[in-house]
Design a protein around this motif. Structure first.
Motif, PDB file in Angstrom:
ATOM      1  N   ILE A  70       0.856  -1.186   0.000  1.00 48.16           N
ATOM      2  CA  ILE A  70       0.000   0.000   0.000  1.00 48.16           C
ATOM      3  C   ILE A  70       0.892   1.236   0.000  1.00 48.16           C
ATOM      4  N   SER A  71       0.485   2.238  -0.750  1.00 51.48           N
ATOM      5  CA  SER A  71       1.242   3.490  -0.797  1.00 51.48           C
ATOM      6  C   SER A  71       0.265   4.636  -1.022  1.00 51.48           C
ATOM      7  N   ARG A  72       0.745   5.831  -0.847  1.00 45.34           N
ATOM      8  CA  ARG A  72      -0.122   6.986  -1.045  1.00 45.34           C
ATOM      9  C   ARG A  72       0.681   8.151  -1.601  1.00 45.34           C
ATOM     10  N   ASP A  73      -0.020   9.011  -2.339  1.00 45.68           N
ATOM     11  CA  ASP A  73       0.547  10.243  -2.856  1.00 45.68           C
ATOM     12  C   ASP A  73      -0.427  11.346  -2.463  1.00 45.68           C
ATOM     13  N   ASN A  74      -0.136  12.006  -1.362  1.00 47.18           N
ATOM     14  CA  ASN A  74      -1.065  13.019  -0.866  1.00 47.18           C
ATOM     15  C   ASN A  74      -1.188  14.201  -1.824  1.00 47.18           C
ATOM     16  N   ALA A  75      -0.137  14.470  -2.571  1.00 46.43           N
ATOM     17  CA  ALA A  75      -0.201  15.569  -3.543  1.00 46.43           C
ATOM     18  C   ALA A  75      -1.205  15.259  -4.642  1.00 46.43           C
ATOM     19  N   LYS A  76      -1.346  13.980  -4.971  1.00 47.00           N
ATOM     20  CA  LYS A  76      -2.318  13.562  -5.985  1.00 47.00           C
ATOM     21  C   LYS A  76      -3.632  13.108  -5.358  1.00 47.00           C
ATOM     22  N   ASN A  77      -3.678  13.128  -4.026  1.00 48.02           N
ATOM     23  CA  ASN A  77      -4.895  12.701  -3.321  1.00 48.02           C
ATOM     24  C   ASN A  77      -5.306  11.279  -3.709  1.00 48.02           C
ATOM     25  N   THR A  78      -4.316  10.414  -3.784  1.00 49.04           N
ATOM     26  CA  THR A  78      -4.537   9.058  -4.291  1.00 49.04           C
ATOM     27  C   THR A  78      -3.804   8.039  -3.424  1.00 49.04           C
ATOM     28  N   VAL A  79      -4.442   6.897  -3.269  1.00 55.68           N
ATOM     29  CA  VAL A  79      -3.851   5.763  -2.559  1.00 55.68           C
ATOM     30  C   VAL A  79      -3.783   4.582  -3.523  1.00 55.68           C
ATOM     31  N   TYR A  80      -2.764   3.774  -3.357  1.00 52.64           N
ATOM     32  CA  TYR A  80      -2.546   2.650  -4.269  1.00 52.64           C
ATOM     33  C   TYR A  80      -2.437   1.342  -3.492  1.00 52.64           C
ATOM     34  N   LEU A  81      -2.743   0.264  -4.192  1.00 53.35           N
ATOM     35  CA  LEU A  81      -2.494  -1.069  -3.659  1.00 53.35           C
ATOM     36  C   LEU A  81      -1.867  -1.895  -4.776  1.00 53.35           C
ATOM     37  N   GLN A  82      -0.586  -2.152  -4.653  1.00 56.03           N
ATOM     38  CA  GLN A  82       0.110  -3.011  -5.606  1.00 56.03           C
ATOM     39  C   GLN A  82      -0.039  -4.440  -5.145  1.00 56.03           C
ATOM     40  N   MET A  83      -0.591  -5.278  -5.992  1.00 53.62           N
ATOM     41  CA  MET A  83      -0.846  -6.673  -5.643  1.00 53.62           C
ATOM     42  C   MET A  83      -0.039  -7.567  -6.575  1.00 53.62           C
ATOM     43  N   ASN A  84       0.884  -8.292  -6.011  1.00 52.37           N
ATOM     44  CA  ASN A  84       1.724  -9.214  -6.775  1.00 52.37           C
ATOM     45  C   ASN A  84       1.455 -10.655  -6.361  1.00 52.37           C
ATOM     46  N   SER A  85       1.871 -11.568  -7.205  1.00 51.25           N
ATOM     47  CA  SER A  85       1.707 -13.003  -6.922  1.00 51.25           C
ATOM     48  C   SER A  85       0.278 -13.307  -6.483  1.00 51.25           C
TER      49      SER A  85
END
Length: 122
Positions: A70-85
Motif C-alpha cells: 500500500i502506498s499513497r501520494d497526498n499531492a495527488k490525493n490518491t492511494v494505491y495497492l500493488q498486488m503481486n503473486s
C-alpha cells in the motif's frame, strides 16, 4: 466529505499482478489514515492493508504480507495497492476507505468507495 473512487481491478491469472488506485475528492486525504478492504462473494468485508497519514507506517493482513504494498501520494490525493503473486483467494471486491483515529485509539473508517472487482483465474 471525502469521495473515493477505486479503479484498476480486472481479470488476472494466478501469479499475476494488479495495481489498484483510489482517487479522492472533496477534501485532502492527508489528514486520514487510508485502508484497503476486500469482500468476497457471500463473505464479510475484511481488512487488507492500511497506511498512516504520511505513509510512514503500513499494516497488512497476514495473508497478503510480502505480496501486497500500500502506498499513497497526498499531492495527488490518491492511494494505491500493488498486488503481486495474486492467488484465486485474493479475488473479490476491493474497497478503499478513509479513517480517523478515535479517542479510544481505534481507526474509524468514515468514508468508503464503491469498490473495484478483482478476479483471479487459476
Amino acid at each position: 466529505q471525502v469521495q473515493l473512487v477505486e479503479s484498476g481491478g480486472g481479470l488476472v491469472q494466478a501469479g499475476g499482478s494488479l495495481r489498484l488506485s483510489c482517487a479522492a475528492s472533496g477534501r485532502s486525504i492527508s489528514s486520514y489514515v487510508m485502508g484497503w478492504f476486500r469482500q468476497a462473494p457471500g463473505k464479510e468485508r475484511e481488512f487488507v492493508a492500511r497506511i498512516t497519514w504520511d505513509g510512514g507506517s503500513t499494516s497488512y493482513a497476514d495473508s497478503v504480507k510480502g505480496r501486497f504494498t500500500i502506498s499513497r501520494d497526498n499531492a495527488k490525493n490518491t492511494v494505491y495497492l500493488q498486488m503481486n503473486s495474486l492467488k484465486p483467494e485474493n479475488a473479490g471486491d476491493y474497497y478503499c476507505a478513509a479513517a480517523t483515529l478515535s479517542s479510544r485509539g481505534s481507526y474509524e473508517y468514515a468514508y468508503w468507495g464503491r469498490g473495484t472487482q478483482v478476479t483471479v483465474s487459476s
